[in-house]
Design a protein around this motif. Structure first.
Motif, mmCIF file in Angstrom:
data_model
loop_
_atom_site.group_PDB
_atom_site.id
_atom_site.type_symbol
_atom_site.label_atom_id
_atom_site.label_comp_id
_atom_site.label_asym_id
_atom_site.label_seq_id
_atom_site.Cartn_x
_atom_site.Cartn_y
_atom_site.Cartn_z
ATOM 1 N N ALA A 158 0.827 -1.210 0.000
ATOM 2 C CA ALA A 158 0.000 0.000 0.000
ATOM 3 C C ALA A 158 0.861 1.260 0.000
ATOM 4 N N VAL A 159 1.952 1.252 0.754
ATOM 5 C CA VAL A 159 2.832 2.424 0.799
ATOM 6 C C VAL A 159 3.462 2.665 -0.574
ATOM 7 N N VAL A 160 3.862 1.613 -1.255
ATOM 8 C CA VAL A 160 4.407 1.762 -2.604
ATOM 9 C C VAL A 160 3.335 2.309 -3.549
ATOM 10 N N ALA A 161 2.112 1.812 -3.431
ATOM 11 C CA ALA A 161 1.015 2.296 -4.285
ATOM 12 C C ALA A 161 0.730 3.771 -4.027
ATOM 13 N N VAL A 162 0.736 4.182 -2.771
ATOM 14 C CA VAL A 162 0.517 5.589 -2.440
ATOM 15 C C VAL A 162 1.668 6.441 -2.983
ATOM 16 N N GLY A 163 2.873 5.876 -2.999
ATOM 17 C CA GLY A 163 4.013 6.583 -3.590
ATOM 18 C C GLY A 163 3.814 6.853 -5.065
ATOM 19 N N ILE A 164 3.216 5.918 -5.760
ATOM 20 C CA ILE A 164 2.925 6.116 -7.180
ATOM 21 C C ILE A 164 1.901 7.232 -7.354
ATOM 22 N N ILE A 165 0.892 7.247 -6.504
ATOM 23 C CA ILE A 165 -0.121 8.316 -6.565
ATOM 24 C C ILE A 165 0.514 9.662 -6.224
ATOM 25 N N ALA A 166 1.406 9.664 -5.225
ATOM 26 C CA ALA A 166 2.059 10.912 -4.826
ATOM 27 C C ALA A 166 2.900 11.504 -5.950
ATOM 28 N N ARG A 167 3.321 10.693 -6.881
ATOM 29 C CA ARG A 167 4.142 11.185 -7.989
ATOM 30 C C ARG A 167 3.369 12.140 -8.890
ATOM 31 N N ILE A 168 2.061 11.985 -8.967
ATOM 32 C CA ILE A 168 1.286 12.848 -9.861
ATOM 33 C C ILE A 168 0.655 14.034 -9.144
ATOM 34 N N VAL A 169 0.835 14.136 -7.827
ATOM 35 C CA VAL A 169 0.295 15.257 -7.060
ATOM 36 C C VAL A 169 1.358 16.357 -6.999
ATOM 37 N N ARG A 170 0.961 17.583 -7.292
ATOM 38 C CA ARG A 170 1.918 18.705 -7.265
ATOM 39 C C ARG A 170 2.336 18.997 -5.831
ATOM 40 N N GLN A 171 3.636 19.087 -5.624
ATOM 41 C CA GLN A 171 4.186 19.422 -4.322
ATOM 42 C C GLN A 171 4.689 20.859 -4.391
ATOM 43 N N ASP A 172 3.898 21.789 -3.881
ATOM 44 C CA ASP A 172 4.196 23.212 -4.031
ATOM 45 C C ASP A 172 5.551 23.595 -3.435
ATOM 46 N N ARG A 173 5.979 22.931 -2.365
ATOM 47 C CA ARG A 173 7.259 23.284 -1.753
ATOM 48 C C ARG A 173 8.434 23.010 -2.687
ATOM 49 N N LEU A 174 8.262 22.123 -3.645
ATOM 50 C CA LEU A 174 9.325 21.863 -4.603
ATOM 51 C C LEU A 174 9.410 22.942 -5.676
ATOM 52 N N HIS A 175 8.371 23.754 -5.792
ATOM 53 C CA HIS A 175 8.316 24.776 -6.825
ATOM 54 C C HIS A 175 8.475 26.178 -6.262
ATOM 55 N N GLU A 176 8.769 26.300 -4.961
ATOM 56 C CA GLU A 176 8.993 27.608 -4.354
ATOM 57 C C GLU A 176 10.363 28.129 -4.771
ATOM 58 N N PRO A 177 10.508 29.445 -4.849
ATOM 59 C CA PRO A 177 11.845 29.981 -5.149
ATOM 60 C C PRO A 177 12.793 29.689 -3.991
ATOM 61 N N PRO A 178 14.081 29.593 -4.256
ATOM 62 C CA PRO A 178 15.031 29.295 -3.192
ATOM 63 C C PRO A 178 15.009 30.356 -2.102
ATOM 64 N N ASP A 179 15.362 29.966 -0.886
ATOM 65 C CA ASP A 179 15.400 30.868 0.266
ATOM 66 C C ASP A 179 16.510 31.890 0.068
ATOM 67 N N PRO A 180 16.187 33.198 0.105
ATOM 68 C CA PRO A 180 17.235 34.199 -0.119
ATOM 69 C C PRO A 180 18.287 34.196 0.983
ATOM 70 N N GLY A 181 17.980 33.644 2.147
ATOM 71 C CA GLY A 181 18.937 33.601 3.247
ATOM 72 C C GLY A 181 20.069 32.631 3.009
ATOM 73 N N LEU A 182 19.968 31.803 1.995
ATOM 74 C CA LEU A 182 21.005 30.824 1.724
ATOM 75 C C LEU A 182 22.157 31.401 0.902
ATOM 76 N N GLY A 183 21.951 32.546 0.299
ATOM 77 C CA GLY A 183 22.996 33.132 -0.536
ATOM 78 C C GLY A 183 23.912 34.015 0.285
ATOM 79 N N GLY A 184 24.166 35.205 -0.211
ATOM 80 C CA GLY A 184 25.080 36.121 0.459
ATOM 81 C C GLY A 184 24.410 36.945 1.535
ATOM 82 N N GLU A 185 23.139 36.701 1.799
ATOM 83 C CA GLU A 185 22.437 37.474 2.805
ATOM 84 C C GLU A 185 22.183 36.623 4.030
ATOM 85 N N GLY A 186 22.120 37.269 5.162
ATOM 86 C CA GLY A 186 21.818 36.567 6.396
ATOM 87 C C GLY A 186 20.323 36.428 6.578
#
Length: 99
Positions: A62-90
């Motif tokens: 069942a967990v593997v099957a849910v993983g297949i379903i999760a592949r087609i669901v959009r994960q908004d956190r993967l499409h967010e712009p990078p955190d500006p604090g990770l570059g030259g800014e604190g």
């Protein structure tokens, strides 16, 4: 074969995480049956009577099957712009040398 654009982020994909968990469960049940029997024997007899003996295998599937379903669901956190604090800014966008 061509990789997806964000393949380096695959550890963040829920589909990858779920399929890895399902594979780990199935490998544990099939590959280390002595450990599974040890865990099973610790469970009280009245609780064991209520649990089907092949439940763990079906949970893994069942967990593997849910993983297949999760592949087609959009994960908004993967499409967010990078955190500006990770570059030259604190933190809070303040340049590091201004602190």
């Amino acid at each position: 074969m061509k990789l997806i654009d964000n393949w380096r982020q695959c550890h963040r994909f829920w589909s990858v995480r779920l399929q890895l968990a399902g594979a780990a469960i199935l490998t544990f049940v099939e590959g280390v049956p002595d450990a599974f029997v040890s865990v099973w024997s610790v469970i009280p007899a009245d609780v064991r009577a209520e649990i089907p003996s092949d439940l763990v295998r079906w949970v893994g599937i069942a967990v593997v099957a849910v993983g297949i379903i999760a592949r087609i669901v959009r994960q908004d956190r993967l499409h967010e712009p990078p955190d500006p604090g990770l570059g030259g800014e604190g933190q809070r966008g303040i340049p590091r040398d201004a602190v």
